[in-house]
Design a protein around this motif. Structure first.
Motif, PDB file in Angstrom:
ATOM      1  N   THR A 103       0.838  -1.208   0.000  1.00 18.78           N
ATOM      2  CA  THR A 103       0.000   0.000   0.000  1.00 18.78           C
ATOM      3  C   THR A 103       0.868   1.251   0.000  1.00 18.78           C
ATOM      4  O   THR A 103       2.013   1.234   0.482  1.00 18.78           O
ATOM      5  CB  THR A 103      -0.929   0.036   1.230  1.00 18.78           C
ATOM      6  N   ARG A 104       0.293   2.294  -0.555  1.00 18.46           N
ATOM      7  CA  ARG A 104       0.952   3.606  -0.566  1.00 18.46           C
ATOM      8  C   ARG A 104      -0.118   4.660  -0.277  1.00 18.46           C
ATOM      9  O   ARG A 104      -1.205   4.612  -0.863  1.00 18.46           O
ATOM     10  CB  ARG A 104       1.606   3.875  -1.919  1.00 18.46           C
ATOM     11  N   VAL A 105       0.160   5.591   0.627  1.00 14.96           N
ATOM     12  CA  VAL A 105      -0.798   6.639   0.996  1.00 14.96           C
ATOM     13  C   VAL A 105      -0.256   7.982   0.519  1.00 14.96           C
ATOM     14  O   VAL A 105       0.921   8.310   0.767  1.00 14.96           O
ATOM     15  CB  VAL A 105      -1.041   6.661   2.520  1.00 14.96           C
ATOM     16  N   LEU A 106      -1.120   8.762  -0.184  1.00 14.80           N
ATOM     17  CA  LEU A 106      -0.700  10.033  -0.765  1.00 14.80           C
ATOM     18  C   LEU A 106      -1.681  11.144  -0.378  1.00 14.80           C
ATOM     19  O   LEU A 106      -2.881  10.889  -0.178  1.00 14.80           O
ATOM     20  CB  LEU A 106      -0.617   9.945  -2.298  1.00 14.80           C
ATOM     21  N   ILE A 112       3.056  10.006   1.582  1.00 14.07           N
ATOM     22  CA  ILE A 112       3.401  10.215   2.996  1.00 14.07           C
ATOM     23  C   ILE A 112       3.630   8.881   3.724  1.00 14.07           C
ATOM     24  O   ILE A 112       4.082   8.852   4.870  1.00 14.07           O
ATOM     25  CB  ILE A 112       2.306  11.015   3.726  1.00 14.07           C
ATOM     26  N   TYR A 113       3.325   7.784   3.028  1.00 14.85           N
ATOM     27  CA  TYR A 113       3.576   6.464   3.613  1.00 14.85           C
ATOM     28  C   TYR A 113       3.528   5.416   2.511  1.00 14.85           C
ATOM     29  O   TYR A 113       2.743   5.511   1.565  1.00 14.85           O
ATOM     30  CB  TYR A 113       2.516   6.120   4.664  1.00 14.85           C
ATOM     31  N   GLU A 114       4.393   4.396   2.621  1.00 13.38           N
ATOM     32  CA  GLU A 114       4.289   3.229   1.765  1.00 13.38           C
ATOM     33  C   GLU A 114       4.860   2.011   2.492  1.00 13.38           C
ATOM     34  O   GLU A 114       5.696   2.145   3.387  1.00 13.38           O
ATOM     35  CB  GLU A 114       5.015   3.449   0.431  1.00 13.38           C
ATOM     36  N   THR A 115       4.378   0.854   2.099  1.00 11.83           N
ATOM     37  CA  THR A 115       4.809  -0.384   2.754  1.00 11.83           C
ATOM     38  C   THR A 115       6.310  -0.552   2.601  1.00 11.83           C
ATOM     39  O   THR A 115       6.852  -0.500   1.498  1.00 11.83           O
ATOM     40  CB  THR A 115       4.094  -1.596   2.143  1.00 11.83           C
ATOM     41  N   SER A 116       6.981  -0.741   3.719  1.00 12.31           N
ATOM     42  CA  SER A 116       8.423  -0.953   3.724  1.00 12.31           C
ATOM     43  C   SER A 116       8.699  -2.294   4.394  1.00 12.31           C
ATOM     44  O   SER A 116       8.285  -2.527   5.534  1.00 12.31           O
ATOM     45  CB  SER A 116       9.139   0.168   4.496  1.00 12.31           C
ATOM     46  N   GLN A 148      -3.275   3.807  -2.424  1.00 10.92           N
ATOM     47  CA  GLN A 148      -3.043   2.922  -3.562  1.00 10.92           C
ATOM     48  C   GLN A 148      -2.760   1.513  -3.049  1.00 10.92           C
ATOM     49  O   GLN A 148      -1.905   1.315  -2.184  1.00 10.92           O
ATOM     50  CB  GLN A 148      -1.866   3.415  -4.403  1.00 10.92           C
ATOM     51  N   ILE A 149      -3.480   0.548  -3.565  1.00 15.13           N
ATOM     52  CA  ILE A 149      -3.315  -0.855  -3.181  1.00 15.13           C
ATOM     53  C   ILE A 149      -2.701  -1.598  -4.350  1.00 15.13           C
ATOM     54  O   ILE A 149      -3.285  -1.628  -5.444  1.00 15.13           O
ATOM     55  CB  ILE A 149      -4.672  -1.471  -2.783  1.00 15.13           C
TER      56      ILE A 149
END
Length: 573
Positions: A103-106, A112-116, A148-149
């Protein structure tokens, strides 16, 4: 037994079991149908925004997060959904669970965030089952949040749920509280497994006959407990590398049917039948296939789960049929059926609670897939463990009986020393010298005046004299070898090792001191006299051993004459 009495007992027992099952059903129904109470006193500092997401920024196309697969474009593998942020006076947190997706958050196109995740060629392709925690700055107040998934496997394996918005600490604490029952049961399973494994390896009588049923139940309980704990979805807050947790969970699901098969084999030796061996080969073969595919990168463990689940269901069914078959057979032969009854109860408990959990999951979407299943597995493990422990107890009991019989066969009943049978068998063993013994020392002893004590003071005091002599011999020469009573008043001590002459002399000094103390104390109505002789043997043939025995016997006879002469006794020896 009276037939009517037997039938009455059977009917009462069946009704009692029915009552217990009725009580269990009440608990299960309550668990399924209960509703959470509404609290007026405490207001949560977070809200669930799972139903507030849309497919467009304008908010006109609502998204059902429970069925994200139907919105996913399989060709691009990316799905975007949006949430309108409220007015915020301070930073606020978004916590959500994702499974088998990235996932990614925008905000305004800015990530501002994405799966790491940690990387390894042996990891599954997906990041696993994880909680995503991100802080949304107050400067983004009232703006549109985009998530975003990114699909990893297929549209059926897309999960983003439990989207919680508010105070991070409150959210995490609430998740722990909601899953506390599952956590406790999981830890009980793990503890049960560890205890059973440790108990199985404890030494006890008849160890060579142990079937290790406890070991395999312990392995199953431990693995199941770890999987169950992972299913609570709270360990993800305690580990940085969530992918390893996913890998471990997949591994357990693949290997967890094998301990049950090994347990039943321990109890009933099922692998002597070709069909059961084939099932065992298929089970271990599937595990090895999964390992090979994971290493090669062709497939990962996630792809192999369906096969593992089918194999576990089939194994459980086969085990159930086998135990029922054994139950019928034992009942026909009028043998105890408690073991089989416990095993069937455990399997049925797991099945029944598993079905209830499936029904409950269909009614309400749940993060924790284990639920009542872990309770059923705990009952299964306890039933199997008790069943196995009954067999272990029987083995221990048989071992104790064997040791008692062996002790009676090789021990002198009056003195507790080895008897003549044990003495002759030991000489036979020394004759073969399988242990490469360097020297054999033989001490021959004879108690004087036993006949006089028996004739004049009674056989009870005569037995007392024999016991006193045995104690003196054991406390002196017995420190350096094994003492035997080989006749009415005859004893022998066999010593092995080196420097046996010195050991004999040390034992003789202690021996004489104990006799002097006994006679000076005037504890007895007779004097204690014990003649002794010693011989060494370096060549371990039976002829040489017999020669050494003859020498020790001759020296003992000479010592007996000296003791008689010194005491002024002229009685015929």
């Amino acid at each position: 037994m009276n037939k009517s009495l037997y039938q009455g007992k059977k009917t009462i027992t069946l009704l009692y079991v029915l009552g217990l099952l009725g009580m269990l059903s009440i608990v299960v129904v309550i668990c399924i149908s209960r509703q959470e109470p509404k609290s007026l006193e405490e207001e949560k500092k977070y809200i669930d925004i799972s139903s507030s997401w849309t497919l467009d920024k304008e908010g006109t196309q609502p998204v059902n997060v429970k069925d994200l697969g139907k919105y996913m474009d399989a060709e691009s593998g990316v799905l975007s959904m949006y949430y309108q942020l409220p007015q915020m006076d301070a930073d606020i947190s978004l916590v959500y669970r994702s499974k088998d997706v990235y996932t990614r958050v925008l905000v305004d196109g800015e990530a501002i965030y994405e799966t790491s995740v940690y990387e390894s060629k042996l990891y599954n392709r997906s990041p696993g089952n994880l909680w995503n925690v991100l802080t949304i700055n107050s400067k983004y107040s009232s703006k549109c949040l985009e998530m975003q998934i990114i699909m990893v496997y297929d549209t059926n394996a897309i999960t983003v749920d439990s989207l919680l918005f508010g105070d991070k600490a409150e959210i995490i604490l609430g998740l722990f509280e909601d899953n506390m029952f599952g956590i406790v049961v999981s830890l009980l399973l793990i503890l049960t497994g560890v205890v059973l494994i440790v108990v199985d390896f404890l030494p006890f009588y008849g160890r060579a006959k142990k079937n290790h049923g406890l070991l395999w139940v312990g392995v199953f309980a431990f693995l199941t407990g770890v999987w169950s704990l992972l299913e609570t979805n709270v360990l993800q807050f305690c580990f940085k590398d969530m992918r390893i947790l996913q890998l471990i969970g997949n591994m357990i699901m693949i290997v967890d049917s094998m301990p049950l098969l090994m347990y039943i084999n321990s109890e009933y030796k099922i692998f002597k039948y070709r069909g059961m061996r084939i099932l065992g080969y298929i089970s271990v073969g599937y595990i090895l296939l999964c390992v090979a595919l994971q290493y090669s990168g062709i497939r990962d463990f996630h792809h192999m789960l369906n096969g593992a689940i089918l194999l576990m269901i089939f194994t459980d069914f086969v085990l159930f049929i086998w135990v029922v078959r054994m139950l019928i057979m034992l009942k026909k032969e009028k043998k105890p059926i408690l073991n089989c009854a416990l095993q069937i109860s455990g399997i049925c408990a797991m099945w029944i609670l598993g079905i209830f959990e499936s029904v409950r999951s269909l009614q309400v979407d749940r993060i924790d897939r284990a639920g009542l299943v872990r309770v059923g597995m705990l009952i299964l493990c306890l039933c199997f463990a008790i069943s196995s422990q009954i067999e272990t107890y029987k083995i221990i009991e048989q071992g104790l009986k064997y040791d008692l019989i062996s002790k009676l066969a090789y021990s002198d009943g009056l003195t507790g020393l080895g008897n003549r049978t044990a003495y002759l068998e030991q000489l036979e063993e020394y004759g073969h010298n399988d242990k490469d013994i360097i020297q054999l020392g033989i001490v021959y002893l004879d108690v004087n005046n036993l006949k006089t004590v028996n004739d004049n003071q009674g056989h009870e005091l005569g037995d007392d004299l024999i016991r006193i002599a045995a104690r003196i011999i054991e406390d002196s020469f017995g420190h350096f070898g094994k003492a035997y009573r080989i006749g009415g008043d005859e004893f022998c001590v066999l010593m092995t090792g080196v420097n046996l002459k010195e050991k004999y002399e040390k034992g003789r000094d202690i021996f004489q001191q104990l006799i002097d103390e006994a006679n000076k104390a005037n504890w007895y109505t007779y004097d204690v006299q014990i003649a002794h002789g010693f011989a060494l043997c370096d060549d371990f043939t039976r002829e040489k051993i017999d020669e050494a025995i003859a020498i020790a016997d001759s020296e003992m006879y000479q010592n007996k004459l000296e003791l008689k002469r010194d005491s002024g006794q002229e009685e015929k020896i």
